[in-house]
Structure formats: structure tokens, C-alpha cells
Design an enzyme around this catalytic site. Structure first.
Site, PDB file in Angstrom:
ATOM      1  N   ASN A   9       0.875  -1.178   0.000  1.00 46.82           N
ATOM      2  CA  ASN A   9       0.000   0.000   0.000  1.00 46.82           C
ATOM      3  C   ASN A   9       0.910   1.226   0.000  1.00 46.82           C
ATOM      4  OD1 ASN A   9      -1.737   2.091   0.523  1.00 46.82           O
ATOM      5  ND2 ASN A   9      -2.353   1.392   2.563  1.00 46.82           N
ATOM      6  N   LYS A  11       0.168   4.266  -0.249  1.00 43.91           N
ATOM      7  CA  LYS A  11      -0.439   5.462   0.358  1.00 43.91           C
ATOM      8  C   LYS A  11      -0.247   6.674  -0.567  1.00 43.91           C
ATOM      9  CE  LYS A  11      -0.128   3.235   4.795  1.00 43.91           C
ATOM     10  NZ  LYS A  11       0.032   3.311   6.242  1.00 43.91           N
ATOM     11  N   HIS A  97      -9.491   1.208   5.157  1.00 45.58           N
ATOM     12  CA  HIS A  97      -8.192   1.420   5.813  1.00 45.58           C
ATOM     13  C   HIS A  97      -8.376   2.385   6.989  1.00 45.58           C
ATOM     14  CE1 HIS A  97      -4.058   2.558   6.573  1.00 45.58           C
ATOM     15  NE2 HIS A  97      -3.711   1.463   5.937  1.00 45.58           N
ATOM     16  N   GLU A  99      -6.664   4.750   8.013  1.00 44.74           N
ATOM     17  CA  GLU A  99      -6.400   6.165   7.719  1.00 44.74           C
ATOM     18  C   GLU A  99      -7.631   6.824   7.107  1.00 44.74           C
ATOM     19  OE1 GLU A  99      -2.765   5.457   5.599  1.00 44.74           O
ATOM     20  OE2 GLU A  99      -1.766   5.015   7.505  1.00 44.74           O
ATOM     21  N   GLU A 169      -5.031  -4.831  10.800  1.00 51.08           N
ATOM     22  CA  GLU A 169      -4.023  -3.784  10.952  1.00 51.08           C
ATOM     23  C   GLU A 169      -4.267  -3.030  12.260  1.00 51.08           C
ATOM     24  OE1 GLU A 169      -2.134  -2.654   6.935  1.00 51.08           O
ATOM     25  OE2 GLU A 169      -3.800  -1.304   7.264  1.00 51.08           O
ATOM     26  N   GLY A 175       2.814   2.459  10.803  1.00 46.36           N
ATOM     27  CA  GLY A 175       3.760   3.559  10.654  1.00 46.36           C
ATOM     28  C   GLY A 175       4.532   3.906  11.915  1.00 46.36           C
ATOM     29  N   SER A 215       3.743  -1.988  10.365  1.00 48.69           N
ATOM     30  CA  SER A 215       5.193  -2.057  10.565  1.00 48.69           C
ATOM     31  C   SER A 215       5.801  -3.406  10.174  1.00 48.69           C
ATOM     32  CB  SER A 215       5.555  -1.684  12.009  1.00 48.69           C
ATOM     33  OG  SER A 215       5.189  -0.329  12.271  1.00 48.69           O
TER      34      SER A 215
HETATM   35  P1  13P Z   1       3.218   0.526   7.681  1.00 54.88           P
HETATM   36  O1  13P Z   1       3.729  -0.768   7.072  1.00 54.88           O
HETATM   37  O2  13P Z   1       3.936   1.724   7.164  1.00 54.88           O
HETATM   38  O3  13P Z   1       3.142   0.434   9.160  1.00 54.88           O
HETATM   39  O4  13P Z   1       1.705   0.695   7.151  1.00 54.88           O
HETATM   40  C1  13P Z   1       0.818  -0.348   7.273  1.00 54.88           C
HETATM   41  C2  13P Z   1      -0.403  -0.040   6.507  1.00 54.88           C
HETATM   42  O5  13P Z   1      -1.159   0.852   6.884  1.00 54.88           O
HETATM   43  C3  13P Z   1      -0.665  -0.793   5.283  1.00 54.88           C
HETATM   44  O6  13P Z   1      -1.948  -0.565   4.809  1.00 54.88           O
END
Ligand code: 13P
Length: 254
Positions: A9, A11, A97, A99, A169, A175, A215
Site C-alpha cells: 500500500n 499510500k 483502511h 487512515e 491492521e 507507521g 510495521s
Molecule cells: P506501515 O507498514 O507503514 O506500518 O503501514 C501499514 C499499513 O497501513 C498498510 O496498509
């Protein structure tokens, strides 16, 4: 038999030129790797260039979107539909997601509509779920994730199990560099599979792939993905570096 799946992903990173560079570098590293399905989810604006490049190079990589709207077309300023993405060769879409839930304010009713639109449109949906740190510390992680699945999967039936991927997740792991321990991730993902089993029966639950995200890095990927119920990873930051992502892909085949 569930084939491992590793999804990047990206982002809101990588314009169309950078995206093509990244996918080219990645393909150089994983072209010969077998026994694992790999997909990348660039931002919308980079999807056409990546899609075309994948076709030109005959890449067997999956292409996904990070989000999608639930209507096919109409007066929905700024939105992008499943058929629009399908016409570019996009085969999967992330929905729900954290976010989007937290920053954009999407609720479970919206996530459920998106999920149905993706699946009815013949694409695979990657449904994200996960708890905050406060919820975990208060002992509410299982209720939170179970509740999300109840609401997000409402009206969805077992026949679509092949087109559904669930990604656990935990929000506190996204992150932050702090991943869930393999045991904690396994425990939640086994809970998710039991939930699917209660909803749709054991056969469907055995077919649905459940990923871990939060992560995931080259040095922890193998310990997470080797857990019995974890079928792969949804990777954020580490998917932006071809060599890191390639290592995670290789970790999935042991
Ligand atoms: P990270 O791998 O940067 O922690 O992000 C995970 C994520 O949100 C994947 O959709």
C-alpha cells in the site's frame, strides 16, 4: 490451500514517474519468485502508468486501488468508481483502511457499501480492520475487530469468500515501527477466521485469506507470516523501497 499474498500500500507516495520506477525495480528483484501472489496499490493518479507498464513487461503482479467509491457513476465530485478502475486492469481495492476511517471519517456503513461495490464489480476487496492502542489496553481489541466485521460484512454471503481478503491492521502498529508480536497477530487473525466460520461456515473460513499489516519489515516479516493463520502482509512504508518489499515477498515463501 491459501496462497500467501503480499500487498504494497503505497499510500500518498509516488507520482506516476516514480511509481513506474518503483515497480520496475521491484519486478527485477522478484520476477522469478513463485508460490506467492504479489500486488501493489499506487495512488489513483499513478495507476494508469503502472498498469500500462505492467502489461508492456508482461508482469504477473496484481494491481490494486487504495480506496474506491460505491456508486458506478454520477455526480460524486472527486470520487472514482469500481468500473473505472476495472477498465484500467485494477483487480483489487483496499476498503476501510484505518487512515480513511480516522482521517477522512469513513464509518462502517460506508465501508460496507464500498465492500459490496468492489465484490459485485468482480474485484477482490481487501477489508481492513483493527483496534487503537486505547482499545487494546482496555481489553477491547476483539470486540472492536469483531464489531467492525459484523458491520462491514453485513449482507455479504459465503459465495464471495474467494474475493474477500481481510487485513488485520492494529492502528497502533501502523507507521510506528512497533509491530504486533507474531503471537498477538496470530491470536487476532485466528479470532477473525473463527468469526468468518460462524458467519459462512468452515469451508469459507478456510479459504479466506487474512493478512497482517502494521510495521511489517524485512526483519519481522517471516516470523509474522509463518504463523498458521496469517496468510501474508499488507505493507506500507517498506513497500516504497523495492529491496525491502522484495525481501518481504521472499519471506512469504519461507
Ligand atoms: P506501515 O507498514 O507503514 O506500518 O503501514 C501499514 C499499513 O497501513 C498498510 O496498509
Amino acid at each position: 490451500m491459501r496462497i500467501p499474498l503480499i500487498v504494497g500500500n503505497w499510500k500518498m507516495y509516488k507520482n506516476h514517474r516514480e511509481a513506474v520506477e518503483l515497480v520496475a525495480g521491484l519486478w527485477d528483484m522478484i520476477e522469478g519468485v513463485r508460490g506467492v501472489e504479489v500486488a501493489v496499490c499506487p495512488p489513483f493518479t499513478s495507476i494508469p502508468a503502472v498498469a500500462q507498464f505492467m502489461v508492456e513487461r508482461s508482469m504477473t503482479l496484481g494491481l490494486g486501488a487504495q480506496d474506491v467509491f460505491y456508486e458506478k457513476e454520477g455526480a460524486y465530485t472527486g470520487e472514482v468508481s469500481v468500473p473505472m478502475l476495472a477498465s484500467l486492469g485494477v483487480g483489487m481495492a483496499i476498503v476501510g483502511h484505518s487512515e480513511r476511517r480516522q482521517i477522512i471519517g469513513e464509518d462502517d456503513a460506508v465501508v460496507a457499501k464500498k465492500l459490496r461495490a468492489v465484490i459485485n464489480g468482480g474485484m477482490k476487496a481487501i477489508l481492513c480492520c483493527g483496534e487503537t492502542l486505547e482499545e487494546r489496553e482496555a481489553g477491547g481489541a476483539f470486540d472492536k475487530v469483531g464489531g467492525q466485521l459484523d458491520l462491514d460484512l453485513e449482507g455479504v454471503t459465503a459465495e464471495v469468500a474467494d474475493n474477500l481478503v481481510i487485513a488485520y491492521e492494529p492502528i497502533w502498529a501502523i507507521g510506528t515501527g512497533v509491530n504486533a508480536t507474531p503471537n498477538d497477530a496470530q491470536e487476532m487473525i485466528s479470532f477473525i477466521r473463527e468469526k468468518i466460520s460462524r458467519l459462512w461456515g468452515k469451508e469459507a473460513a478456510d479459504d479466506v485469506r487474512v493478512l497482517y499489516g502494521g510495521s511489517v519489515k524485512p526483519d519481522n516479516a517471516s516470523s509474522l507470516i509463518s504463523m498458521p493463520d496469517i496468510d501474508g502482509a499488507l505493507v506500507g512504508g517498506a513497500s516504497l523501497k523495492a529491496s525491502d518489499f522484495a525481501e518481504i515477498v521472499r519471506a512469504a515463501i519461507g
